[in-house]
Design a protein around this motif. Structure first.
Motif, PDB file in Angstrom:
ATOM      1  N   ASN A 221       0.591  55.566  56.955  1.00 49.41           N
ATOM      2  CA  ASN A 221       0.561  55.012  58.311  1.00 49.41           C
ATOM      3  C   ASN A 221       1.830  54.228  58.619  1.00 49.41           C
ATOM      4  N   VAL A 222       2.304  53.488  57.643  1.00 47.33           N
ATOM      5  CA  VAL A 222       3.531  52.715  57.825  1.00 47.33           C
ATOM      6  C   VAL A 222       4.698  53.652  58.132  1.00 47.33           C
ATOM      7  N   ALA A 223       4.792  54.747  57.397  1.00 48.21           N
ATOM      8  CA  ALA A 223       5.879  55.702  57.593  1.00 48.21           C
ATOM      9  C   ALA A 223       5.815  56.345  58.974  1.00 48.21           C
ATOM     10  N   ILE A 224       4.627  56.710  59.424  1.00 54.38           N
ATOM     11  CA  ILE A 224       4.479  57.303  60.751  1.00 54.38           C
ATOM     12  C   ILE A 224       4.850  56.299  61.826  1.00 54.38           C
ATOM     13  N   SER A 225       4.426  55.047  61.658  1.00 54.45           N
ATOM     14  CA  SER A 225       4.767  53.997  62.611  1.00 54.45           C
ATOM     15  C   SER A 225       6.279  53.810  62.718  1.00 54.45           C
ATOM     16  N   HIS A 372      -4.100  49.017  67.167  1.00 55.96           N
ATOM     17  CA  HIS A 372      -3.760  49.093  65.747  1.00 55.96           C
ATOM     18  C   HIS A 372      -3.822  50.541  65.264  1.00 55.96           C
ATOM     19  N   GLN A 373      -2.802  51.293  65.588  1.00 54.81           N
ATOM     20  CA  GLN A 373      -2.639  52.671  65.140  1.00 54.81           C
ATOM     21  C   GLN A 373      -1.140  52.968  65.096  1.00 54.81           C
ATOM     22  N   PRO A 374      -0.715  53.946  64.307  1.00 57.14           N
ATOM     23  CA  PRO A 374       0.716  54.107  64.021  1.00 57.14           C
ATOM     24  C   PRO A 374       1.496  55.019  64.963  1.00 57.14           C
TER      25      PRO A 374
END
Length: 487
Positions: A221-225, A372-374
């Motif tokens: 998720n961090v990477a997509i964000s 709260h979503q990426p």
């Protein structure tokens, strides 16, 4: 919501622009079913003379509705299993393989499948103009099922048999609603991955996608964000537009000032991940779907691979992988081309029919409005509701959409659905479970929440890699139907 029992919308030509198709199979390309084992054959298509408007007694117009049957396993007194079609072509592959066939074998049942009006080859009108789409609704579809059931009872000599409705995704909703509205015709229903609450802003969809990605690694998720952050930075200057054009293989140059194109691009790229999550490890290859080996693990392996370079480069690599699997050269990101395609009244464009149902009955818009979503915040509710007006005309306002959604929940009850002899299987990874039944409604309306599975997993053919809970869920569904048949 693409595909007989689930939503598998097929996009011809360059992929992209399918805002309504979010989570509806836009990633996968539908092919003819693979060769059957020797000695097995697909059943021929049949045609039923159906009423055009079930709610206008003086209107005697009719049309030809497609259906399939398989009586191979039937023994006198066995149940009739009615597969309900949805927003895609009915596939005869479901009549010779997959779990409905296994149920027919074990129950000695008669298997029928009815294609939904306005989809596949079931064309009630000469085209899909707005005037003709007035005959497209879940109410008309349920009445189609009732008329078909009554006629087949007589035609096939099945008047004393108990009928069980089967459906997944939107057809799963129809299965539950059929049992609700026509309990004298259908004895029970399996409503798989069924969204039973109509909702305008389905922002929870991306929240479940986020949670499902986190089952592999929160770093995904961090990477997509961060990839979305990179894209926003690239949009700040024309040089960045050129980079996006090249890396994401856009069919036409990006205009970073066109907010509709930008919203559509972000929506489609998010859809790459959404479709993988929704159908994660679902055994769909039997009906010719490509790319079934691309899973959540695939997405996270790409997005978390530091050797591939910047986050947006990894996001672009995922996009290229999916384009290549689909056999497409480029990504059409423009809003105008999407609207042009959806405004076509020709029968080749079936996404138009589903958009109409979202604009008049369901909503279901998978927006970026959750905090709260990426996937950023570039495709809000207004991006989706505006499509209703741009495609169907100015009178399809958000107020009209909201009114239609309220009417749907009034008709069927939403989460306050009052039914018996209905089972609601849902997968924990499937984003659609957020609008479904995940806890028992009553002793007669049972929920099966299956960990580790995605959209309609229990309906596909069994696979050696099926998780234990999925195997158990299929056994529970069979046991429930056997119990219903004794009642």
């Amino acid at each position: 919501m693409k595909g007989v029992l689930l939503v598998l919308l097929v996009v011809a030509g360059s992929r992209g622009g399918q805002a309504l198709g979010r989570g509806k199979g836009g990633r996968s390309t539908q092919l003819p079913p693979p060769p059957l084992p020797e000695g097995e054959h697909l059943p021929p298509e049949r045609w039923f003379n159906q009423t055009l408007d079930h709610f206008a007694p003086t209107d005697n117009r009719t049309w030809q509705q497609r259906y399939f049957l398989n009586a191979t396993f039937y023994k006198p007194g066995g149940p009739v299993l009615l597969l309900i079609g949805g927003e895609g072509p009915a596939s005869p592959a479901w009549m010779v393989t997959a779990q409905p066939v296994q149920l027919a074998k074990k129950l000695h049942g008669y298997l029928l499948q009815l294609e939904h009006r306005f989809y596949g080859k079931s064309h009630p009108t000469k085209d899909a103009s707005v005037e003709n789409l007035a005959y497209l609704s879940s109410e008309q579809a349920l009445a189609d099922l009732a008329t078909f059931t009554q006629a087949m009872k007589q035609h096939l000599g099945l008047t004393a048999n108990k009928w069980i409705a089967l459906g997944g995704s939107y057809p799963g909703s129809l299965a539950a609603w059929y049992r609700l509205k026509y309990p004298h015709l259908v004895h029970g229903a399996v409503a798989t991955s069924a969204p039973i609450l109509a909702q305008l802003n389905f922002k929870e969809y991306l929240e479940v996608v986020r949670d499902s990605l986190a089952t592999v690694d929160e770093g995904c998720n961090v990477a997509i964000s961060r990839a979305h952050r990179d894209l926003r930075n690239l949009l700040q200057e024309r040089k960045g537009w050129s980079i996006i054009n090249k890396e994401f293989r856009l069919c036409t140059p990006l205009d970073g000032h066109n907010r509709f194109d930008v919203a559509n691009l972000f929506s489609v790229l998010a859809g790459n991940v959404e479709d993988v999550v929704q159908y994660n490890r679902d055994n769909r290859a039997f009906e010719g779907v490509k790319g079934t080996d691309i899973t959540i693990d695939t997405v996270c392996e790409i997005m978390m691979n530091d050797t591939m370079g910047s986050y947006y480069i990894r996001y672009a690599s995922l996009n290229s992988l999916l384009l290549d699997v689909a056999g497409e050269k480029c990504l059409d990101h423009t809003y105008s081309s999407m609207v042009k395609e959806l405004k076509s009244v020709a029968w080749k464009e079936q996404c138009r029919a589903w958009l109409y149902q979202t604009c008049t009955e369901f909503g279901f818009y998978q927006t970026s409005d959750a905090l709260h979503q990426p996937f950023g915040y570039e495709f809000p509710l207004q991006f989706f509701t505006g499509q209703c007006q741009d495609v169907f005309g100015s009178r399809f306002t958000e107020k009209v959409i909201r009114s239609g959604i309220q009417r749907t929940n009034t008709l069927y009850g939403g989460y306050d659905l009052k039914v018996t002899r209905v089972v609601f299987p849902n997968g924990a990874i499937d984003p659609w479970h957020a609008l479904g039944v995940t806890t028992d409604l009553s002793s007669g309306a049972t929920a099966l929440f299956i960990n580790g599975t995605a959209h309609c997993a229990n309906m596909y053919p069994a696979s050696p890699g099926d998780p234990t809970q999925l195997i158990q869920a299929r056994e529970q569904i069979l046991a429930l139907i056997q119990q219903w048949l004794k009642e």
